[in-house]
Design an enzyme around this catalytic site. Structure first.
Site, PDB file in Angstrom:
ATOM      1  CG  HIS A   1     -74.916 -18.433  21.719  1.00  9.84           C
ATOM      2  ND1 HIS A   1     -76.065 -18.580  22.461  1.00  9.84           N
ATOM      3  CD2 HIS A   1     -74.404 -17.227  22.078  1.00  9.84           C
ATOM      4  CE1 HIS A   1     -76.228 -17.524  23.226  1.00  9.84           C
ATOM      5  NE2 HIS A   1     -75.233 -16.682  23.024  1.00  9.84           N
TER       6      HIS A   1
HETATM    7  P1  TYD Z   1     -80.669 -16.899  22.827  1.00  6.04           P
HETATM    8  O1  TYD Z   1     -79.669 -15.797  22.862  1.00  6.04           O
HETATM    9  O2  TYD Z   1     -80.484 -18.005  21.829  1.00  6.04           O
HETATM   10  O3  TYD Z   1     -80.828 -17.529  24.283  1.00  6.04           O
HETATM   11  P2  TYD Z   1     -79.828 -18.446  25.139  1.00  6.04           P
HETATM   12  O4  TYD Z   1     -78.463 -18.254  24.610  1.00  6.04           O
HETATM   13  O5  TYD Z   1     -79.994 -17.967  26.532  1.00  6.04           O
HETATM   14  O6  TYD Z   1     -80.252 -19.851  25.033  1.00  6.04           O
HETATM   15  O7  TYD Z   1     -82.100 -16.227  22.629  1.00  6.04           O
HETATM   16  C1  TYD Z   1     -83.299 -16.982  22.723  1.00  6.04           C
HETATM   17  C2  TYD Z   1     -84.290 -16.407  21.724  1.00  6.04           C
HETATM   18  O8  TYD Z   1     -84.590 -15.052  22.025  1.00  6.04           O
HETATM   19  C3  TYD Z   1     -83.762 -16.429  20.296  1.00  6.04           C
HETATM   20  O9  TYD Z   1     -84.859 -16.770  19.448  1.00  6.04           O
HETATM   21  C4  TYD Z   1     -83.369 -15.015  20.021  1.00  6.04           C
HETATM   22  C5  TYD Z   1     -84.268 -14.204  20.926  1.00  6.04           C
HETATM   23  N1  TYD Z   1     -83.623 -12.982  21.437  1.00  6.04           N
HETATM   24  C6  TYD Z   1     -84.043 -11.750  20.992  1.00  6.04           C
HETATM   25  O10 TYD Z   1     -84.962 -11.633  20.164  1.00  6.04           O
HETATM   26  N2  TYD Z   1     -83.448 -10.623  21.489  1.00  6.04           N
HETATM   27  C7  TYD Z   1     -82.450 -10.679  22.384  1.00  6.04           C
HETATM   28  O11 TYD Z   1     -81.921  -9.617  22.826  1.00  6.04           O
HETATM   29  C8  TYD Z   1     -81.993 -11.967  22.824  1.00  6.04           C
HETATM   30  C9  TYD Z   1     -80.874 -12.094  23.830  1.00  6.04           C
HETATM   31  C10 TYD Z   1     -82.604 -13.087  22.337  1.00  6.04           C
END
Ligand code: TYD
Length: 136
Positions: free
Chosen positions: A52
């Protein structure tokens, strides 16, 4: 390591006979005020995460243990750095597609961010990212 998409910064350490202490401080290592911290750990073997970009968010990626490969792209250029515990940290601005891969089993990747969590700040679709960068 030199990089233009992300900024690599040394995290100062103060060591003495007792051990080490690492410091991340506003205006020195850190160019923004931290509103949120999270860390990624216990990553399963062969898992890659991220995929992303952010519209506004600025972040500092810092390994507290182990190592991870961080790949970033602005849609045209791609850069890859290995972030290691007690090595350099990476500062990422908005508009960068990122993928984290090759997590060591013991990796603890801490991320400091200048905004609260907001799903609306994410671009999770690569084609949408390319269009937002006017490359699509
Ligand atoms: P995501 O940022 O998509 O993880 P990555 O990019 O490492 O794969 O986050 C994973 C999940 O956690 C997503 O459902 C959103 C949630 N999340 C939060 O609730 N708060 C946060 O501060 C972060 C970073 C993620």
């Amino acid at each position: 390591m030199t990089s233009s998409l992300l900024q690599l910064v040394e995290i100062p350490q103060r060591g003495d006979a007792r051990g080490s202490l690492s410091i991340v401080e506003l205006g020195k290592t850190l160019p923004f005020t931290v509103k949120r911290a999270y860390w990624i750990h216990g990553t399963r073997p062969c898992v890659s995460r991220g995929y992303h970009a952010h519209r506004e968010l600025r972040q500092l990626f810092c390994c507290l243990r182990g190592q991870v490969t961080l790949s970033v792209s602005d849609g045209l250029t791609k850069e890859e750095v290995v972030i290691q515990a007690f090595g350099q940290a990476a500062i990422l601005g908005p508009g960068l597609w990122r993928v984290m891969s090759n997590f060591s089993e013991d990796c603890i990747l801490m991320v400091l961010a200048d905004r609260e969590y907001d799903e609306a700040d994410y671009i999770r679709d690569y084609e949408e990212f390319r269009r937002a960068k006017n490359h699509g």
